[in-house]
Enzyme design. Structure first.
Site, PDB file in Angstrom:
ATOM      1  N   ARG A   1     -23.897   7.568  13.277  1.00 32.90           N
ATOM      2  CA  ARG A   1     -23.398   7.680  11.900  1.00 32.90           C
ATOM      3  C   ARG A   1     -21.987   7.114  11.833  1.00 32.90           C
ATOM      4  NH1 ARG A   1     -27.944   8.549  10.944  1.00 32.90           N
ATOM      5  NH2 ARG A   1     -28.887  10.360   9.929  1.00 32.90           N
TER       6      ARG A   1
ATOM      7  N   GLY B   1       0.837  -1.210   0.000  1.00 28.51           N
ATOM      8  CA  GLY B   1       0.000   0.000   0.000  1.00 28.51           C
ATOM      9  C   GLY B   1       0.865   1.251   0.000  1.00 28.51           C
TER      10      GLY B   1
ATOM     11  N   THR C   1       5.055   2.304   6.066  1.00 27.10           N
ATOM     12  CA  THR C   1       3.664   1.916   6.319  1.00 27.10           C
ATOM     13  C   THR C   1       2.969   3.005   7.104  1.00 27.10           C
ATOM     14  OG1 THR C   1       2.230   0.542   7.711  1.00 27.10           O
ATOM     15  CG2 THR C   1       4.533   0.428   8.223  1.00 27.10           C
ATOM     16  N   ILE C   2       1.732   3.284   6.725  1.00 25.69           N
ATOM     17  CA  ILE C   2       0.972   4.252   7.531  1.00 25.69           C
ATOM     18  C   ILE C   2       0.552   3.603   8.844  1.00 25.69           C
ATOM     19  CG2 ILE C   2       0.095   5.500   5.507  1.00 25.69           C
ATOM     20  CD1 ILE C   2      -2.708   4.302   6.272  1.00 25.69           C
ATOM     21  N   ASP C   3       0.558   2.266   8.892  1.00 28.77           N
ATOM     22  CA  ASP C   3       0.071   1.566  10.094  1.00 28.77           C
ATOM     23  C   ASP C   3       1.070   1.594  11.250  1.00 28.77           C
ATOM     24  OD1 ASP C   3      -2.105   0.978   8.575  1.00 28.77           O
ATOM     25  OD2 ASP C   3      -1.738  -1.169   8.416  1.00 28.77           O
TER      26      ASP C   3
ATOM     27  N   GLY D   1       1.241  -9.724  -6.788  1.00 31.77           N
ATOM     28  CA  GLY D   1       2.484  -9.983  -7.535  1.00 31.77           C
ATOM     29  C   GLY D   1       3.689 -10.247  -6.661  1.00 31.77           C
TER      30      GLY D   1
ATOM     31  N   ARG E   1      -4.505  -2.767  10.359  1.00 34.54           N
ATOM     32  CA  ARG E   1      -4.931  -4.171  10.237  1.00 34.54           C
ATOM     33  C   ARG E   1      -4.776  -4.938  11.544  1.00 34.54           C
ATOM     34  NH1 ARG E   1      -5.349  -5.923   5.212  1.00 34.54           N
ATOM     35  NH2 ARG E   1      -4.968  -8.078   5.770  1.00 34.54           N
TER      36      ARG E   1
ATOM     37  N   ARG F   1     -25.480  12.945  18.346  1.00 30.32           N
ATOM     38  CA  ARG F   1     -25.276  11.619  17.743  1.00 30.32           C
ATOM     39  C   ARG F   1     -24.019  10.929  18.270  1.00 30.32           C
ATOM     40  NH1 ARG F   1     -26.211  13.646  11.566  1.00 30.32           N
ATOM     41  NH2 ARG F   1     -28.396  13.052  11.397  1.00 30.32           N
TER      42      ARG F   1
ATOM     43  N   GLY G   1       5.374  -7.173   4.170  1.00 31.73           N
ATOM     44  CA  GLY G   1       5.359  -8.095   3.026  1.00 31.73           C
ATOM     45  C   GLY G   1       6.565  -7.867   2.129  1.00 31.73           C
TER      46      GLY G   1
HETATM   47  O1  F6P Z   1      -0.947   0.198   4.216  1.00 28.77           O
HETATM   48  C1  F6P Z   1      -1.543  -0.733   5.064  1.00 28.77           C
HETATM   49  C2  F6P Z   1      -2.996  -0.635   4.891  1.00 28.77           C
HETATM   50  O2  F6P Z   1      -3.254   0.707   4.945  1.00 28.77           O
HETATM   51  C3  F6P Z   1      -3.856  -1.404   5.896  1.00 28.77           C
HETATM   52  O3  F6P Z   1      -4.164  -0.708   7.045  1.00 28.77           O
HETATM   53  C4  F6P Z   1      -5.071  -1.725   5.082  1.00 28.77           C
HETATM   54  O4  F6P Z   1      -5.714  -2.868   5.586  1.00 28.77           O
HETATM   55  C5  F6P Z   1      -4.502  -1.959   3.748  1.00 28.77           C
HETATM   56  O5  F6P Z   1      -3.392  -1.119   3.617  1.00 28.77           O
HETATM   57  C6  F6P Z   1      -5.488  -1.751   2.635  1.00 28.77           C
HETATM   58  O6  F6P Z   1      -4.833  -1.827   1.426  1.00 28.77           O
HETATM   59  P1  F6P Z   1      -5.526  -1.960  -0.007  1.00 28.77           P
HETATM   60  O7  F6P Z   1      -6.938  -1.485   0.088  1.00 28.77           O
HETATM   61  O8  F6P Z   1      -4.682  -1.111  -0.880  1.00 28.77           O
HETATM   62  O9  F6P Z   1      -5.450  -3.398  -0.353  1.00 28.77           O
END
Ligand code: F6P
Length: 364
Positions: A282, A11, A143-145, A80, A189, A180, A122
């Site tokens: 919401r 990602g 990674t943003i995570d 890939g 994730r 609300r 990965g």
């Molecule tokens: O970059 C990691 C991440 O942002 C996860 O938090 C998320 O589950 C995933 O990418 C979603 O990636 P994509 O929608 O591009 O498969």
């Protein structure tokens, strides 16, 4: 003359272009050549898909003015994986094939002696295997995570976090005006860093993260407690990987050769909270908005530092390592160690303790 290839996989995250610029300029400064592989490794493994070439030469001009741009000029993919490359059989079924030797041979046939692989867990695990097979490889954590171990920070996280916090700030007034519950689902994730840090910074009332399985009754108690104090609204931040006690991840898609796609937990939480409290609720899913935009200064700077440090590592003759932030410096960690475990939120970290002291409910 050395020839260095760079690729971005998984990602995207704000700061990728800054890494690419730093790598290219540092490589050219040494009198070496630099090229970029399109879309992870796909440019090498499926060159026929790229009429202009799956491998592009990177010059000073190619990286001019890109430091502040989101995305990646090379493209990326979370499909890939060369170790588990999906191949469609004549019977219509998809099977996985290990194409890593073919990839290394293809790189060598182009005169490439080293690879800088920018990616998350990965991509860095793939880099580790390629290094073990003899290719000179340096990993750059992205990674943003913020779930990569052995580095104090990854670029992309700070940008995502700042945006999530701004969104929470904006939601307070509308939540209050309409009395609300606003449920905000953010990426994350298996690690709840974005949810936790934005939730605490953005004054959420409840934060649900993958590390703490939740029971919505405790969130309902928190909302009722607020009502008793005259506050008729609530903000609940949910990481996409949050799980109910005894439950499982909300998966929306499983596909051979890629990580399962998560999603749907925010909707589930919103529906259940509405029925348990009787309050109008919401849902806002921030999703991929968290991956876009201009990298913050912090992310730009570490991205540039990581890119330059990766080239210095090559100059020093290193391979099989990941550059890692260890303020005030950047150090090199064996990829094997960097990819051994995920950096999840420690349950007793002071940000959680701070949240609890501020009265935030963690669903436990
Ligand atoms: O970059 C990691 C991440 O942002 C996860 O938090 C998320 O589950 C995933 O990418 C979603 O990636 P994509 O929608 O591009 O498969």
């Amino acid at each position: 003359m050395r020839k260095i290839a760079i690729c971005t996989g998984g990602g995207d995250a704000p700061g990728l272009n800054a890494v690419i610029r730093a790598v290219v300029l540092a490589v050219l400064k040494r009198g070496w050549e630099c090229c970029g592989i399109r879309d992870g490794f796909n440019g090498m493994l499926m060159p026929e898909k790229y009429p202009q070439g799956g491998l592009i030469n990177l010059s000073r001009d190619s990286v001019r003015g890109i430091t502040h741009l989101g995305g990646t000029i090379l493209g990326t993919t979370n499909r890939g994986n060369p170790l588990h490359f999906p191949v469609l059989g004549s019977d219509g079924t998809v099977r996985e094939v290990d194409r890593s030797d073919e990839l290394i041979a293809a790189l060598r046939s182009q005169g490439i002696d080293s690879l800088i692989s920018v990616g998350g867990d990965g991509s860095l695990s793939i880099a580790n295997v390629l290094a073990k097979k003899g290719l000179t490889v340096i990993g750059v954590p992205k990674t943003i995570d913020n779930d990569l171990d052995q580095t104090v920070a990854t670029f992309g996280f700070d940008t995502a976090l700042s945006f999530a916090t701004e969104c929470l700030d904006r939601l307070h007034s509308t939540a209050e005006s309409h009395h609300r519950i606003m449920v905000v689902e953010v990426m994350g994730r298996y690690a709840g860093w974005i949810a936790l840090n934005s939730g605490v910074s953005g004054a959420a009332d409840a934060i649900l993260i993958p590390e703490i399985p939740y029971d919505l009754n405790s969130v309902v108690m928190k909302i009722k407690e607020r009502e008793a104090q005259g506050r008729s609204y609530a903000i609940v931040v949910v990481a996409e990987g949050a799980v109910a006690k005894g439950g499982v991840h909300s998966v929306i898609e499983k596909e051979i050769g890629r990580a399962e796609r998560l999603g749907g937990v925010g909707e589930k939480v919103a529906k259940e909270l509405q029925s348990l409290t009787g309050k109008e609720t919401r849902l806002v899913v921030l999703g991929h908005l968290l991956r876009g935009g201009t990298p913050t200064t912090f992310d730009r700077l570490i991205a540039l530092r990581f890119g330059a440090a990766a080239v210095r590592a090559l100059e020093e003759g290193q391979s099989g390592v990941m550059v890692a932030l260890d303020p005030p410096t950047v150090r090199y960690v064996p990829l094997e160690e960097a990819t051994r475990r995920m950096k999840t939120v420690p349950l007793h970290c002071d940000t959680i303790l701070t949240g609890r002291d501020l009265g935030i409910c963690f669903g436990d």
